[in-house]
Design an enzyme around this catalytic site. Structure first.
Site, PDB file in Angstrom:
ATOM      1  N   CYS A  80       0.812  -1.227   0.000  1.00  0.00           N
ATOM      2  CA  CYS A  80       0.000   0.000   0.000  1.00  0.00           C
ATOM      3  C   CYS A  80       0.839   1.268   0.000  1.00  0.00           C
ATOM      4  O   CYS A  80       0.618   2.173  -0.805  1.00  0.00           O
ATOM      5  CB  CYS A  80      -0.990  -0.012   1.163  1.00  0.00           C
ATOM      6  SG  CYS A  80      -0.248   0.071   2.811  1.00  0.00           S
ATOM      7  N   HIS A 132      -2.547   1.099   6.976  1.00  0.00           N
ATOM      8  CA  HIS A 132      -2.872   0.968   5.556  1.00  0.00           C
ATOM      9  C   HIS A 132      -3.172   2.348   4.980  1.00  0.00           C
ATOM     10  O   HIS A 132      -3.749   3.205   5.659  1.00  0.00           O
ATOM     11  CB  HIS A 132      -4.086   0.045   5.373  1.00  0.00           C
ATOM     12  CG  HIS A 132      -4.366  -0.272   3.950  1.00  0.00           C
ATOM     13  ND1 HIS A 132      -3.555  -1.087   3.189  1.00  0.00           N
ATOM     14  CD2 HIS A 132      -5.360   0.128   3.119  1.00  0.00           C
ATOM     15  CE1 HIS A 132      -4.048  -1.182   1.965  1.00  0.00           C
ATOM     16  NE2 HIS A 132      -5.143  -0.442   1.893  1.00  0.00           N
ATOM     17  N   HIS A 144      -5.948   1.625  -3.995  1.00  0.00           N
ATOM     18  CA  HIS A 144      -4.904   1.122  -3.107  1.00  0.00           C
ATOM     19  C   HIS A 144      -4.454  -0.259  -3.542  1.00  0.00           C
ATOM     20  O   HIS A 144      -5.054  -0.888  -4.409  1.00  0.00           O
ATOM     21  CB  HIS A 144      -5.414   1.088  -1.662  1.00  0.00           C
ATOM     22  CG  HIS A 144      -6.516   0.103  -1.432  1.00  0.00           C
ATOM     23  ND1 HIS A 144      -6.536  -0.761  -0.375  1.00  0.00           N
ATOM     24  CD2 HIS A 144      -7.651  -0.174  -2.133  1.00  0.00           C
ATOM     25  CE1 HIS A 144      -7.633  -1.515  -0.428  1.00  0.00           C
ATOM     26  NE2 HIS A 144      -8.319  -1.171  -1.477  1.00  0.00           N
TER      27      HIS A 144
END
Length: 183
Positions: A80, A132, A144
């Site tokens: 990510c 994240h 993402h």
């Protein structure tokens, strides 16, 4: 309300009270200065919009690239934060920190209601804050690189999974970040 919108609204309000054609020299000078400021603000606004559009379009070009822990390129795959870092480096010429929590610390916190395409969205997916990160693309969606076995994709932040894990929104500003030349 974004700070750019506030500046533009204030500048517009000032221009609306500009001096009439029969104004004195000082009033004309003020009017010219206000028009110059409006022109400069409009150029900045266009630059920000163009860069944001480029950033989102570039990110969309990586849809389908596989997830890879520690990955930071389309050739090897992205995690990510590697994805976010690569997109900002390629498109805007900014070098973001490597990890999601570091990216959160290096960017400006904004209210979720202020999200604009290109802003960063953070989630707690590993039982720790800012574990994240993705890039907001508009309309409640973000792009993402989600997890092992998955690929770069767009998801809706309004689903219960992402709502429960939302950690905050951030805006990337150049003040804290190193810039690199764009090719």
């Amino acid at each position: 309300m974004s700070r750019w919108l506030c500046i533009l609204l204030l500048a517009g309000a000032t221009a609306a009270h500009a001096a009439p054609p029969h104004a004195t020299g000082d009033e004309r000078d003020r009017q010219i200065a206000e028009k110059t400021l409006l022109t400069q603000l409009d150029a900045v606004r266009h630059n920000v919009v163009d860069r944001t559009s480029d950033l989102v379009v570039t990110a969309m070009g990586f849809l389908g690239v596989p997830y890879r822990r520690g990955g930071n390129s389309a050739e090897t795959g992205f995690d990510c934060s590697g994805f976010v870092r690569a997109i900002y480096g390629q498109t805007v010429g900014l070098i973001l920190p490597r990890r999601a929590d570091q990216q959160a610390a290096a960017t400006e916190s904004i209210d979720k209601k202020e999200l604009q395409p290109g802003d960063l969205v953070f989630f707690n997916t590993m039982r720790r804050a800012f574990s994240h990160v993705g890039i907001y693309v508009g309309d409640g969606k973000f792009i993402h690189s989600p997890r092992s076995g998955a690929q770069v994709r767009v998801e809706d932040m309004r689903t219960s999974y992402w709502q429960r894990r939302f950690d905050g929104a951030r805006r990337v500003t150049t003040a804290e970040l190193q810039t690199q030349p764009l090719d």
